[in-house]
Every structure is written in C-alpha cells, then in structure tokens.
Motif scaffolding. Structure first.
Motif, mmCIF file in Angstrom:
data_model
loop_
_atom_site.group_PDB
_atom_site.id
_atom_site.type_symbol
_atom_site.label_atom_id
_atom_site.label_comp_id
_atom_site.label_asym_id
_atom_site.label_seq_id
_atom_site.Cartn_x
_atom_site.Cartn_y
_atom_site.Cartn_z
ATOM 1 N N PRO A 14 0.837 -1.213 0.000
ATOM 2 C CA PRO A 14 0.000 0.000 0.000
ATOM 3 C C PRO A 14 0.867 1.256 0.000
ATOM 4 C CG PRO A 14 -0.857 -1.597 1.535
ATOM 5 C CD PRO A 14 0.454 -2.148 1.063
ATOM 6 N N GLY A 15 0.468 2.203 -0.836
ATOM 7 C CA GLY A 15 1.216 3.444 -0.967
ATOM 8 C C GLY A 15 2.221 3.437 -2.108
ATOM 9 N N ASP A 16 2.513 2.269 -2.640
ATOM 10 C CA ASP A 16 3.457 2.167 -3.754
ATOM 11 C C ASP A 16 2.822 2.627 -5.058
ATOM 12 O OD1 ASP A 16 5.272 -0.873 -2.787
ATOM 13 O OD2 ASP A 16 5.376 1.200 -2.067
ATOM 14 N N SER A 17 3.656 2.743 -6.072
ATOM 15 C CA SER A 17 3.207 3.116 -7.420
ATOM 16 C C SER A 17 3.577 2.020 -8.405
ATOM 17 C CB SER A 17 3.860 4.428 -7.855
ATOM 18 O OG SER A 17 3.472 5.490 -7.014
ATOM 19 N N LEU A 18 2.807 1.947 -9.462
ATOM 20 C CA LEU A 18 3.074 1.021 -10.564
ATOM 21 C C LEU A 18 2.690 1.710 -11.862
ATOM 22 C CD1 LEU A 18 1.748 -2.597 -9.775
ATOM 23 C CD2 LEU A 18 4.105 -1.931 -10.297
ATOM 24 N N ARG A 19 3.391 1.368 -12.929
ATOM 25 C CA ARG A 19 2.981 1.845 -14.246
ATOM 26 C C ARG A 19 2.720 0.635 -15.126
ATOM 27 N NH1 ARG A 19 5.709 5.549 -18.999
ATOM 28 N NH2 ARG A 19 6.939 3.660 -19.382
ATOM 29 N N LEU A 20 1.488 0.542 -15.583
ATOM 30 C CA LEU A 20 1.111 -0.504 -16.512
ATOM 31 C C LEU A 20 1.320 -0.008 -17.937
ATOM 32 C CD1 LEU A 20 -2.221 -1.787 -14.924
ATOM 33 C CD2 LEU A 20 0.135 -2.462 -14.410
ATOM 34 N N SER A 21 1.699 -0.930 -18.795
ATOM 35 C CA SER A 21 1.884 -0.610 -20.208
ATOM 36 C C SER A 21 1.034 -1.533 -21.056
ATOM 37 C CB SER A 21 3.356 -0.776 -20.615
ATOM 38 O OG SER A 21 4.193 0.073 -19.864
ATOM 39 N N CYS A 22 0.642 -1.038 -22.203
ATOM 40 C CA CYS A 22 -0.123 -1.843 -23.152
ATOM 41 C C CYS A 22 0.432 -1.567 -24.540
ATOM 42 C CB CYS A 22 -1.603 -1.483 -23.093
ATOM 43 S SG CYS A 22 -2.619 -2.313 -24.333
ATOM 44 N N ALA A 23 0.931 -2.608 -25.168
ATOM 45 C CA ALA A 23 1.470 -2.497 -26.519
ATOM 46 C C ALA A 23 0.402 -2.906 -27.515
ATOM 47 C CB ALA A 23 2.709 -3.371 -26.659
ATOM 48 N N ALA A 24 0.120 -2.033 -28.458
ATOM 49 C CA ALA A 24 -0.877 -2.307 -29.480
ATOM 50 C C ALA A 24 -0.195 -2.584 -30.805
ATOM 51 C CB ALA A 24 -1.826 -1.114 -29.619
ATOM 52 N N SER A 25 -0.755 -3.529 -31.543
ATOM 53 C CA SER A 25 -0.239 -3.841 -32.873
ATOM 54 C C SER A 25 -1.397 -4.233 -33.772
ATOM 55 C CB SER A 25 0.799 -4.960 -32.800
ATOM 56 O OG SER A 25 0.236 -6.138 -32.261
ATOM 57 N N ASP A 66 -8.177 9.798 -8.874
ATOM 58 C CA ASP A 66 -7.163 10.801 -9.176
ATOM 59 C C ASP A 66 -5.766 10.244 -9.067
ATOM 60 O OD1 ASP A 66 -9.149 13.361 -7.534
ATOM 61 O OD2 ASP A 66 -9.167 12.642 -9.601
ATOM 62 N N ARG A 67 -5.662 9.113 -8.443
ATOM 63 C CA ARG A 67 -4.335 8.509 -8.289
ATOM 64 C C ARG A 67 -3.879 7.827 -9.578
ATOM 65 N NH1 ARG A 67 -5.035 4.242 -5.447
ATOM 66 N NH2 ARG A 67 -7.331 4.239 -5.465
ATOM 67 N N PHE A 68 -4.820 7.637 -10.513
ATOM 68 C CA PHE A 68 -4.510 6.926 -11.749
ATOM 69 C C PHE A 68 -4.457 7.909 -12.913
ATOM 70 C CE2 PHE A 68 -6.467 2.586 -10.363
ATOM 71 C CZ PHE A 68 -5.631 2.581 -9.278
ATOM 72 N N ILE A 69 -3.400 7.839 -13.689
ATOM 73 C CA ILE A 69 -3.203 8.757 -14.817
ATOM 74 C C ILE A 69 -2.955 7.955 -16.080
ATOM 75 C CG2 ILE A 69 -1.827 10.649 -15.730
ATOM 76 C CD1 ILE A 69 -1.037 11.239 -12.769
ATOM 77 N N GLN A 82 -0.443 5.066 -15.113
ATOM 78 C CA GLN A 82 0.364 5.345 -13.932
ATOM 79 C C GLN A 82 -0.546 5.280 -12.715
ATOM 80 O OE1 GLN A 82 3.754 5.916 -13.563
ATOM 81 N NE2 GLN A 82 3.339 5.881 -11.356
ATOM 82 N N MET A 83 -0.238 4.392 -11.802
ATOM 83 C CA MET A 83 -1.054 4.214 -10.602
ATOM 84 C C MET A 83 -0.235 4.592 -9.382
ATOM 85 S SD MET A 83 -3.021 0.658 -11.514
ATOM 86 C CE MET A 83 -1.532 -0.334 -11.399
ATOM 87 N N ASN A 84 -0.690 5.587 -8.663
ATOM 88 C CA ASN A 84 0.023 6.095 -7.500
ATOM 89 C C ASN A 84 -0.744 5.811 -6.213
ATOM 90 O OD1 ASN A 84 2.054 7.285 -9.202
ATOM 91 N ND2 ASN A 84 0.642 8.995 -9.571
ATOM 92 N N ASP A 85 -0.020 5.766 -5.118
ATOM 93 C CA ASP A 85 -0.635 5.568 -3.801
ATOM 94 C C ASP A 85 -1.630 4.417 -3.842
ATOM 95 O OD1 ASP A 85 -2.804 7.497 -1.592
ATOM 96 O OD2 ASP A 85 -1.273 5.981 -1.144
ATOM 97 N N LEU A 86 -1.164 3.275 -4.238
ATOM 98 C CA LEU A 86 -2.052 2.131 -4.398
ATOM 99 C C LEU A 86 -2.630 1.665 -3.074
ATOM 100 C CD1 LEU A 86 -0.004 0.305 -7.118
ATOM 101 C CD2 LEU A 86 -2.425 0.907 -7.314
ATOM 102 N N HIS A 87 -3.892 1.269 -3.138
ATOM 103 C CA HIS A 87 -4.612 0.769 -1.978
ATOM 104 C C HIS A 87 -4.855 -0.728 -2.151
ATOM 105 C CE1 HIS A 87 -6.564 5.047 -1.643
ATOM 106 N NE2 HIS A 87 -5.250 5.059 -1.430
ATOM 107 N N VAL A 88 -5.120 -1.402 -1.059
ATOM 108 C CA VAL A 88 -5.432 -2.829 -1.122
ATOM 109 C C VAL A 88 -6.621 -3.071 -2.051
ATOM 110 C CG1 VAL A 88 -6.240 -4.800 0.221
ATOM 111 C CG2 VAL A 88 -4.469 -3.305 1.157
ATOM 112 N N THR A 122 -1.484 -6.761 -7.459
ATOM 113 C CA THR A 122 -1.824 -7.162 -6.101
ATOM 114 C C THR A 122 -1.190 -6.181 -5.122
ATOM 115 O OG1 THR A 122 -1.929 -9.491 -6.724
ATOM 116 C CG2 THR A 122 -1.716 -9.001 -4.379
ATOM 117 N N VAL A 123 -2.030 -5.578 -4.307
ATOM 118 C CA VAL A 123 -1.557 -4.633 -3.309
ATOM 119 C C VAL A 123 -1.768 -5.268 -1.940
ATOM 120 C CG1 VAL A 123 -1.684 -2.280 -2.424
ATOM 121 C CG2 VAL A 123 -2.266 -2.756 -4.817
ATOM 122 N N SER A 124 -0.679 -5.539 -1.278
ATOM 123 C CA SER A 124 -0.770 -6.256 -0.007
ATOM 124 C C SER A 124 0.361 -5.846 0.910
ATOM 125 C CB SER A 124 -0.724 -7.764 -0.259
ATOM 126 O OG SER A 124 -0.674 -8.472 0.968
#
Length: 125
Positions: A14-25, A66-69, A82-88, A122-124
C-alpha cells in the motif's frame, strides 16, 4: 484486428506506485479510444479510464481515481496507466482495451472490441 499486450503488473505494498503498459499492434489505425478496465475476484469488470487515440481527450469513470493517470505514445502504439498511492482495494486484474467505435463516452465495456489478456496487480502489506 488489433492485438493488445499488457505488462507491468506485480505485487506491491500500500502506498506504492506502478505503471502498466499496453502495446498495441495490427490495425491500430482503426482505433478511436483505448482504455483500462479492472476486475477484482468476485466483482464485475470496472472502467478505470480511457483516452482518445486521435486527440488527447481523457474519459473518466464515475469513480474517478485521481491517483490513476492515463497516457499514450501514438508513435510507439503504447498505452500507459500510472497508478500512484495504491490501496489494497486496487487489487485486480487490469485489462487494456481498444474501441473502434464512435461514442459520447467510453465507460461501457461493450464499446470495446479488442482486449488484452490482462495483468495482475496485487496490493498487499
């Protein structure tokens, strides 16, 4: 056909950030909007956010986080979340989706005709 591949999921605290990516083709020229959805175990798929592939208009859900951009790189055919301040409660499988339809809003998953396989977040503690 548009092929989508997500990456970037993982296990964080909890509180960490992650950035997801999606490649399109494939036929990316037919895409109007790309978005992110998520689905937690035992729950319905939920719209997170979307962005126009043509201009920079962003679509947000009723439960806008607002935590997700959302962002994109058209030249690279990449979509990001971009996911910031992740919650469970953010624990879910996150899906990238592409819509080739014109619509006023894009929060309904029936508007999306191409989907990625999903990436687990997974936020734990």
């Amino acid at each position: 056909q548009v092929h989508l591949v997500e990456s970037g999921g993982g296990v964080v605290q909890p509180g960490d950030s992650l950035r997801l990516s999606c490649a399109a083709s494939g036929r990316t020229y037919s895409v109007r909007v790309m978005g992110w959805f998520r689905q937690a175990p035992g729950k319905e798929r939920e719209f997170v956010t979307a962005i126009s592939w043509i201009d920079d208009k962003v679509y947000t859900g009723d439960n806008q986080k607002d935590r997700f951009i959302i962002s994109k790189d058209n030249a690279k055919n990449m979509l990001y979340l971009q996911m910031n301040d992740l919650h469970v409660e953010d624990t879910a499988a996150y899906y990238c989706a592409a819509s080739t339809y014109w619509a006023e809003t894009y929060s309904d998953d029936i508007l999306y005709d191409h989907w990625g396989q999903g990436t687990q977040v997974t936020v734990s503690s």
